[in-house]
Write an enzyme that holds these catalytic residues in place. Sequence first.
Site, PDB file in Angstrom:
ATOM      1  N   CYS A  14      -2.838   1.382  -2.299  1.00 21.96           N
ATOM      2  CA  CYS A  14      -1.957   0.346  -2.853  1.00 21.96           C
ATOM      3  C   CYS A  14      -1.792   0.517  -4.372  1.00 21.96           C
ATOM      4  CB  CYS A  14      -2.456  -1.032  -2.449  1.00 21.96           C
ATOM      5  SG  CYS A  14      -1.171  -2.273  -2.590  1.00 21.96           S
ATOM      6  N   HIS A  54      -4.245  -1.158   2.561  1.00 23.22           N
ATOM      7  CA  HIS A  54      -5.663  -1.283   2.186  1.00 23.22           C
ATOM      8  C   HIS A  54      -6.570  -1.002   3.378  1.00 23.22           C
ATOM      9  CE1 HIS A  54      -5.102  -3.446  -1.701  1.00 23.22           C
ATOM     10  NE2 HIS A  54      -3.987  -3.866  -1.131  1.00 23.22           N
ATOM     11  N   GLU A  62      -9.610  -0.424   3.191  1.00 25.30           N
ATOM     12  CA  GLU A  62     -10.917  -1.006   2.854  1.00 25.30           C
ATOM     13  C   GLU A  62     -11.025  -2.473   3.261  1.00 25.30           C
ATOM     14  OE1 GLU A  62      -8.476  -0.309   0.900  1.00 25.30           O
ATOM     15  OE2 GLU A  62      -8.298  -1.725  -0.763  1.00 25.30           O
TER      16      GLU A  62
HETATM   17  N1  GLN Z   1       1.362  -5.028  -6.733  1.00 23.66           N
HETATM   18  C1  GLN Z   1       0.181  -4.367  -7.207  1.00 23.66           C
HETATM   19  C2  GLN Z   1       0.502  -3.424  -8.355  1.00 23.66           C
HETATM   20  O1  GLN Z   1       1.610  -3.287  -8.727  1.00 23.66           O
HETATM   21  C3  GLN Z   1      -0.494  -3.626  -6.091  1.00 23.66           C
HETATM   22  C4  GLN Z   1      -1.032  -4.606  -5.082  1.00 23.66           C
HETATM   23  C5  GLN Z   1      -2.277  -4.181  -4.377  1.00 23.66           C
HETATM   24  O2  GLN Z   1      -2.985  -3.248  -4.765  1.00 23.66           O
HETATM   25  N2  GLN Z   1      -2.571  -4.915  -3.335  1.00 23.66           N
HETATM   26  O3  GLN Z   1      -0.360  -2.811  -8.891  1.00 23.66           O
END
Ligand code: GLN
Length: 195
Positions: free
Chosen positions: A81, A174, A176
């Site tokens: 992410c 994610h 994790e």
């Molecule tokens: N929106 C977050 C970002 O721009 C990422 C979100 C996440 O890691 N769940 O870094």
Amino acid sequence: MSTRRRVGVLALQGDFREHLAALRATEVEGVPVRLATDLENVDALILPGGESTTMARLMEPALRDSIQRRVAAGMPVMGTCAGMILMARDVTDGRVDQEPLQLMDIGVRRNAYGRQIDSFEAEVESHAIGGVGPAVFIRAPQLVQHGDSVEELARHGDQVVAVRQGNRLALAFHPELTPDRRWHQYFLTFNGEKR
Ligand code: GLN
């Protein structure tokens, strides 16, 4: 299975504790990485979910340089992410001062799912995990383009949500945050650099 002993997790912000717990479940030693010197003791690195702008801001320049050098030399790295955003070559809708690490030939758009469906759980299929597994998406980025040497590992609808380029693995979701450890196990099969 891997003979790797120590896997670093960037621990500046975000859900690094969940990655450390996931590594414990795979019986690999997880090591929090905050400074460039911490990176010297690890054989692979995970960039967690969280807020990519904050992580980029908190990262000391020496750590940034060492990550780029080690990954170029073959150290396996997985970004989930926000970690995927940090790995990208180009970031759309990032902050103006948000300089990605440019570890992978991918372009991503931050927070691309929009407010209505900004968080959801889905089933994602990939040969990397030998079938279907759960994937948690939280204000996830979308992949907008990638180079020829980048392999698509999983899709959700028309979106590519997992990609690999040699020693580098990026997931828009994610792994994790679920009890399923197959994405971590897949990452642990990557070969490291000669040191
Ligand atoms: N929106 C977050 C970002 O721009 C990422 C979100 C996440 O890691 N769940 O870094």
